[in-house]
Write a protein that holds these residues in place. Sequence first.
Motif, PDB file in Angstrom:
ATOM      1  N   LYS A 158     -54.083  37.232  31.018  1.00 16.71           N
ATOM      2  CA  LYS A 158     -54.679  35.922  30.745  1.00 16.71           C
ATOM      3  C   LYS A 158     -55.561  35.919  29.494  1.00 16.71           C
ATOM      4  CE  LYS A 158     -53.783  34.038  35.057  1.00 16.71           C
ATOM      5  NZ  LYS A 158     -52.366  34.026  35.063  1.00 16.71           N
ATOM      6  N   TYR A 159     -55.110  36.573  28.421  1.00 14.61           N
ATOM      7  CA  TYR A 159     -55.882  36.531  27.185  1.00 14.61           C
ATOM      8  C   TYR A 159     -55.390  35.381  26.315  1.00 14.61           C
ATOM      9  CZ  TYR A 159     -52.109  39.353  25.042  1.00 14.61           C
ATOM     10  OH  TYR A 159     -50.909  39.835  24.592  1.00 14.61           O
ATOM     11  N   ASP A 160     -56.301  34.859  25.503  1.00 23.34           N
ATOM     12  CA  ASP A 160     -56.017  33.698  24.670  1.00 23.34           C
ATOM     13  C   ASP A 160     -55.497  34.161  23.315  1.00 23.34           C
ATOM     14  OD1 ASP A 160     -55.907  31.181  23.567  1.00 23.34           O
ATOM     15  OD2 ASP A 160     -58.055  31.039  23.211  1.00 23.34           O
ATOM     16  N   ASP A 161     -54.216  33.957  23.073  1.00 19.98           N
ATOM     17  CA  ASP A 161     -53.591  34.319  21.797  1.00 19.98           C
ATOM     18  C   ASP A 161     -52.534  33.264  21.503  1.00 19.98           C
ATOM     19  OD1 ASP A 161     -52.678  35.554  19.528  1.00 19.98           O
ATOM     20  OD2 ASP A 161     -51.840  37.298  20.543  1.00 19.98           O
ATOM     21  N   THR A 162     -52.996  32.111  21.046  1.00 15.09           N
ATOM     22  CA  THR A 162     -52.124  30.963  20.841  1.00 15.09           C
ATOM     23  C   THR A 162     -50.951  31.279  19.928  1.00 15.09           C
ATOM     24  OG1 THR A 162     -54.036  29.543  21.118  1.00 15.09           O
ATOM     25  CG2 THR A 162     -52.094  28.551  20.155  1.00 15.09           C
ATOM     26  N   LEU A 163     -51.179  32.019  18.875  1.00 16.38           N
ATOM     27  CA  LEU A 163     -50.128  32.321  17.908  1.00 16.38           C
ATOM     28  C   LEU A 163     -49.389  33.629  18.209  1.00 16.38           C
ATOM     29  CD1 LEU A 163     -52.008  31.283  14.652  1.00 16.38           C
ATOM     30  CD2 LEU A 163     -50.390  29.937  16.011  1.00 16.38           C
ATOM     31  N   ASP A 164     -49.735  34.282  19.305  1.00 15.55           N
ATOM     32  CA  ASP A 164     -49.127  35.553  19.707  1.00 15.55           C
ATOM     33  C   ASP A 164     -49.222  36.622  18.628  1.00 15.55           C
ATOM     34  OD1 ASP A 164     -48.385  34.717  22.288  1.00 15.55           O
ATOM     35  OD2 ASP A 164     -46.617  33.695  21.481  1.00 15.55           O
ATOM     36  N   ALA A 165     -50.320  36.625  17.899  1.00 18.37           N
ATOM     37  CA  ALA A 165     -50.515  37.602  16.823  1.00 18.37           C
ATOM     38  C   ALA A 165     -50.589  39.017  17.375  1.00 18.37           C
ATOM     39  CB  ALA A 165     -51.778  37.267  16.035  1.00 18.37           C
ATOM     40  N   PHE A 166     -51.314  39.201  18.486  1.00 18.82           N
ATOM     41  CA  PHE A 166     -51.421  40.553  19.053  1.00 18.82           C
ATOM     42  C   PHE A 166     -50.085  41.008  19.621  1.00 18.82           C
ATOM     43  CE2 PHE A 166     -52.000  43.376  22.687  1.00 18.82           C
ATOM     44  CZ  PHE A 166     -52.544  44.466  22.038  1.00 18.82           C
ATOM     45  N   GLY A 167     -49.432  40.173  20.395  1.00 19.58           N
ATOM     46  CA  GLY A 167     -48.175  40.551  21.033  1.00 19.58           C
ATOM     47  C   GLY A 167     -47.069  40.873  20.040  1.00 19.58           C
ATOM     48  N   VAL A 168     -47.076  40.188  18.899  1.00 15.94           N
ATOM     49  CA  VAL A 168     -46.025  40.420  17.909  1.00 15.94           C
ATOM     50  C   VAL A 168     -46.451  41.478  16.897  1.00 15.94           C
ATOM     51  CG1 VAL A 168     -44.657  39.363  16.069  1.00 15.94           C
ATOM     52  CG2 VAL A 168     -45.038  38.123  18.207  1.00 15.94           C
TER      53      VAL A 168
END
Length: 134
Positions: free
Chosen positions: A26-36
């Motif tokens: 449940k972390y806030d990463d609207t642009l998915d910068a961390f995941g990508v």
Amino acid sequence: MPALLIGLLAGMFCFWMVTTVKNMFKYDDTLDAFGVHGAGGTLGALLTGVFATNLINDTAINGKVVPLGLVDGHAGQILNQAAGVGISIALAAVGTFLILKVCDLTIGVRVSDDDEEQGLDLSQHGEEGYTLEA
């Protein structure tokens, strides 16, 4: 061929990070910068240590070609890549902290409670992001 494999694995890993892991933690990463970029870049860097071969770079010491990555028989390259990833993470964390600290001391990094409740589109930009009455 290894580049295609790295791309395929990184693509699946990034997809899993932004669809499953982000929802799980449940972390806030609207642009998915961390995941990508964070997760995918880390995996790509580590897999480069696996697939680095003499076919691409025939590094030689004293005229003798040396193994570069795990595929060529040099497992230590994965540790070298992991060290590079660790240094990158540390640099990004320290740099981000310093930038946020300077911004917080000069202009602040939070909006007022009223602005947050009203919504940043309207309070900061003067326009509504969503018109739900239509």
